[in-house]
Design a protein around this motif. Structure first.
Motif, PDB file in Angstrom:
ATOM      1  N   PHE A 193      -4.161  25.542  85.254  1.00  0.00           N
ATOM      2  CA  PHE A 193      -3.074  24.920  86.087  1.00  0.00           C
ATOM      3  C   PHE A 193      -3.620  23.735  87.443  1.00  0.00           C
ATOM      4  O   PHE A 193      -4.237  22.830  87.659  1.00  0.00           O
ATOM      5  CB  PHE A 193      -2.148  25.663  86.530  1.00  0.00           C
ATOM      6  CG  PHE A 193      -0.744  24.397  87.757  1.00  0.00           C
ATOM      7  CD1 PHE A 193       0.567  24.207  87.158  1.00  0.00           C
ATOM      8  CD2 PHE A 193      -1.408  24.923  89.468  1.00  0.00           C
ATOM      9  CE1 PHE A 193       0.554  23.426  88.427  1.00  0.00           C
ATOM     10  CE2 PHE A 193      -0.247  23.613  89.402  1.00  0.00           C
ATOM     11  CZ  PHE A 193       0.767  23.257  89.829  1.00  0.00           C
ATOM     12  N   LYS A 194      -4.945  24.286  88.117  1.00  0.00           N
ATOM     13  CA  LYS A 194      -5.224  24.005  89.423  1.00  0.00           C
ATOM     14  C   LYS A 194      -6.110  22.233  88.457  1.00  0.00           C
ATOM     15  O   LYS A 194      -6.556  21.645  89.017  1.00  0.00           O
ATOM     16  CB  LYS A 194      -6.311  25.518  89.276  1.00  0.00           C
ATOM     17  CG  LYS A 194      -5.580  25.912  90.293  1.00  0.00           C
ATOM     18  CD  LYS A 194      -6.168  27.043  91.152  1.00  0.00           C
ATOM     19  CE  LYS A 194      -5.785  28.073  92.110  1.00  0.00           C
ATOM     20  NZ  LYS A 194      -7.028  29.386  93.103  1.00  0.00           N
ATOM     21  N   ARG A 195      -6.674  22.812  86.896  1.00  0.00           N
ATOM     22  CA  ARG A 195      -7.731  21.968  87.026  1.00  0.00           C
ATOM     23  C   ARG A 195      -6.894  20.973  86.263  1.00  0.00           C
ATOM     24  O   ARG A 195      -7.672  20.010  86.358  1.00  0.00           O
ATOM     25  CB  ARG A 195      -8.471  22.680  85.787  1.00  0.00           C
ATOM     26  CG  ARG A 195      -9.574  21.761  85.374  1.00  0.00           C
ATOM     27  CD  ARG A 195     -10.373  22.374  83.849  1.00  0.00           C
ATOM     28  NE  ARG A 195     -10.005  23.431  83.139  1.00  0.00           N
ATOM     29  CZ  ARG A 195      -9.689  24.365  83.268  1.00  0.00           C
ATOM     30  NH1 ARG A 195     -10.283  25.341  83.383  1.00  0.00           N
ATOM     31  NH2 ARG A 195      -9.475  25.300  82.048  1.00  0.00           N
ATOM     32  N   LEU A 196      -5.531  21.262  85.746  1.00  0.00           N
ATOM     33  CA  LEU A 196      -4.925  19.844  85.603  1.00  0.00           C
ATOM     34  C   LEU A 196      -4.359  19.009  86.684  1.00  0.00           C
ATOM     35  O   LEU A 196      -4.848  18.004  87.279  1.00  0.00           O
ATOM     36  CB  LEU A 196      -3.614  20.407  84.529  1.00  0.00           C
ATOM     37  CG  LEU A 196      -4.428  21.134  83.132  1.00  0.00           C
ATOM     38  CD1 LEU A 196      -2.777  21.420  83.097  1.00  0.00           C
ATOM     39  CD2 LEU A 196      -3.948  19.149  82.557  1.00  0.00           C
ATOM     40  N   ALA A 197      -3.935  19.880  87.730  1.00  0.00           N
ATOM     41  CA  ALA A 197      -3.962  19.407  89.058  1.00  0.00           C
ATOM     42  C   ALA A 197      -4.721  18.357  89.780  1.00  0.00           C
ATOM     43  O   ALA A 197      -4.595  17.477  90.504  1.00  0.00           O
ATOM     44  CB  ALA A 197      -3.267  20.713  90.601  1.00  0.00           C
ATOM     45  N   VAL A 198      -5.780  18.388  89.767  1.00  0.00           N
ATOM     46  CA  VAL A 198      -7.128  18.147  90.044  1.00  0.00           C
ATOM     47  C   VAL A 198      -7.226  16.858  89.525  1.00  0.00           C
ATOM     48  O   VAL A 198      -8.008  15.746  89.845  1.00  0.00           O
ATOM     49  CB  VAL A 198      -8.001  19.141  90.307  1.00  0.00           C
ATOM     50  CG1 VAL A 198      -9.331  18.365  90.226  1.00  0.00           C
ATOM     51  CG2 VAL A 198      -8.303  20.252  91.264  1.00  0.00           C
ATOM     52  N   ILE A 199      -7.459  17.179  87.549  1.00  0.00           N
ATOM     53  CA  ILE A 199      -7.018  15.772  87.144  1.00  0.00           C
ATOM     54  C   ILE A 199      -6.142  14.977  87.259  1.00  0.00           C
ATOM     55  O   ILE A 199      -6.596  13.439  87.021  1.00  0.00           O
ATOM     56  CB  ILE A 199      -7.745  16.165  85.400  1.00  0.00           C
ATOM     57  CG1 ILE A 199      -8.488  17.357  84.815  1.00  0.00           C
ATOM     58  CG2 ILE A 199      -7.037  14.845  84.796  1.00  0.00           C
ATOM     59  CD1 ILE A 199      -8.420  18.146  84.291  1.00  0.00           C
ATOM     60  N   SER A 200      -5.121  15.438  87.739  1.00  0.00           N
ATOM     61  CA  SER A 200      -3.535  14.694  87.370  1.00  0.00           C
ATOM     62  C   SER A 200      -4.319  13.694  89.258  1.00  0.00           C
ATOM     63  O   SER A 200      -3.463  12.515  89.089  1.00  0.00           O
ATOM     64  CB  SER A 200      -2.625  15.105  87.524  1.00  0.00           C
ATOM     65  OG  SER A 200      -2.836  15.950  86.519  1.00  0.00           O
ATOM     66  N   SER A 201      -4.133  14.654  89.783  1.00  0.00           N
ATOM     67  CA  SER A 201      -4.439  13.787  91.513  1.00  0.00           C
ATOM     68  C   SER A 201      -5.882  12.517  90.753  1.00  0.00           C
ATOM     69  O   SER A 201      -5.513  11.219  91.448  1.00  0.00           O
ATOM     70  CB  SER A 201      -4.907  14.169  92.955  1.00  0.00           C
ATOM     71  OG  SER A 201      -4.387  15.529  92.275  1.00  0.00           O
TER      72      SER A 201
END
Length: 386
Positions: free
Chosen positions: A166-174
């Motif tokens: 989830f954290k990795r996806l949040a960074v990628i999304s940002s």
């Protein structure tokens, strides 16, 4: 550390003895290494795709667990890099209900993506597979409790892994949102500079002078200048030097796609090349440093390796090991025949239809290489009869 446990490196002979080969090239089992690497998809641990990650006995635990997964379910495990993005690997017991729970749990633990949470060595894996960690507790209640503890531990591991994803996806999304916003601003500035100037300019200072207000209101607006720039001037991409890079099907193209926008597209042509090793790029249609419109198609020529190679030595090698060595050199037109020998051990290479060091064609019309497998000579009684 072997780092290459997979169906391609494990053999079972006529006596049902298991043999593991290819120890000598364990250093090549890391993706992106300078030497010609070989990573087995589905069986390589995630740390083998990152040269900065530590590798150890736990890396072989992952490969051995993946091999057991394949043997018991018939399915090749999902590649570790894909699992890091979306882990869809099903427990073996879900696919085959006949698999005991402790064996299914042991395999899942052995294929945990995080090396810190994975079974550390083969001894611990053997204990998990045999159920010794359960039988050490007294009675059925102890076994049930141990199984419950194992399930609880697995849930915690999965929960941590979900948080990490989830954290990795949040960074990628940002990062994606920032890139899209920036790209949109650049395109708007190129096509409609007057709009971009209006967005970025500060609002006019308020005034109480009625005459100024009246004059400003009555004055006609200046005509908007129309921008008719050709598309190739809207957004350009600087081409880098691809020659010498290794081409990886799918992964290479994915590196040139951002938020659904293709920076470049590629036409891949594979040709034999004596000066470039197999899988590396030796030609590009657009020169390095040139600027091209987004989505431009570039032709890349990828080496199929040399059109001919020298036959390697076979002394002291088994037939299976020598066949594997030839295939790695690009020699695939291989035939195996039995040959009686008094000096070479059974199952080893007794000879070949080419001499060591001979040039063997590997192009579209490859030479056939015959490996003579040593077999013990017939008894003298049979020789006299014949």
């Amino acid at each position: 550390i072997h780092r290459g446990i997979a169906p391609q490196t494990v053999f079972i002979n006529e006596k049902l003895q298991t043999r593991l080969i290819a120890f000598a090239i364990s250093a090549a089992r890391t993706y992106g290494s300078e030497i010609n690497y070989e990573v087995f998809s589905g069986y390589a641990a995630p740390e083998q795709y990152n040269m900065l990650e530590r590798q150890g006995s736990w890396t072989d635990v992952y490969g051995l667990s993946a091999l057991l997964y394949k043997a018991l379910t018939g399915l090749t495990p999902v590649q570790a890099t894909e699992r890091l993005i979306n882990d869809t690997l099903a427990a073996p017991k879900i696919i085959n209900r006949d698999i005991p729970s402790n064996i299914s749990d042991a395999i899942v633990s052995g294929m945990t993506l995080n090396p810190e949470e994975r079974i550390k060595n083969v001894d611990d894996l053997a204990l998990s597979l045999s159920g010794s960690h359960l039988t050490a507790r007294s009675g059925r209640k102890g076994a049930r409790r141990a199984r419950s503890d194992a399930l609880e531990k697995q849930k915690k591991i999965e929960k941590k892994e979900r948080k990490r994803r989830f954290k990795r996806l949040a960074v990628i999304s940002s990062v994606t949102v920032i890139l899209v916003t920036f790209t949109a601003a650049v395109i708007v500035a190129a096509i409609h500079p007057e709009l971009f100037e209006r967005w970025t300019s500060p609002p006019p200072a308020p005034t109480t002078d009625a005459s100024e207000t009246e004059t400003r209101t009555a004055a006609p607006s200046p005509p908007t200048e129309k921008t008719d720039k050709p598309p190739e001037e809207i957004e350009l991409y600087a081409v880098r030097d691809f020659v010498g890079e290794r081409y990886l099907e799918g992964a290479f193209e994915e590196g040139f796609r951002i938020s659904g926008v293709r920076l470049l597209t590629f036409k891949i042509e594979r040709e034999y090349n004596d000066d470039t090793e197999r899988g590396r790029i030796f030609y590009q249609s657009e020169p390095p440093g040139s600027e091209v419109p987004l989505g431009t198609e570039i032709t890349l020529k990828v080496s199929k390796g040399p059109a001919s190679v020298k036959l390697p030595p076979y002394d002291g090698l088994t037939v299976e090991a020598y066949k594997s060595l030839l295939e790695k050199r690009g020699i695939t037109n291989i035939k195996i025949e039995d040959a009686q020998s008094d000096t070479v051990q059974e199952g080893f290479v007794a000879g070949c239809n080419f001499d060591e060091g001979d040039e063997v064609r590997t192009d579209d019309e490859p030479d056939e290489v015959i490996i003579y497998a040593a077999r013990p000579p017939a008894p003298q009684s049979e020789r006299r009869r014949s």
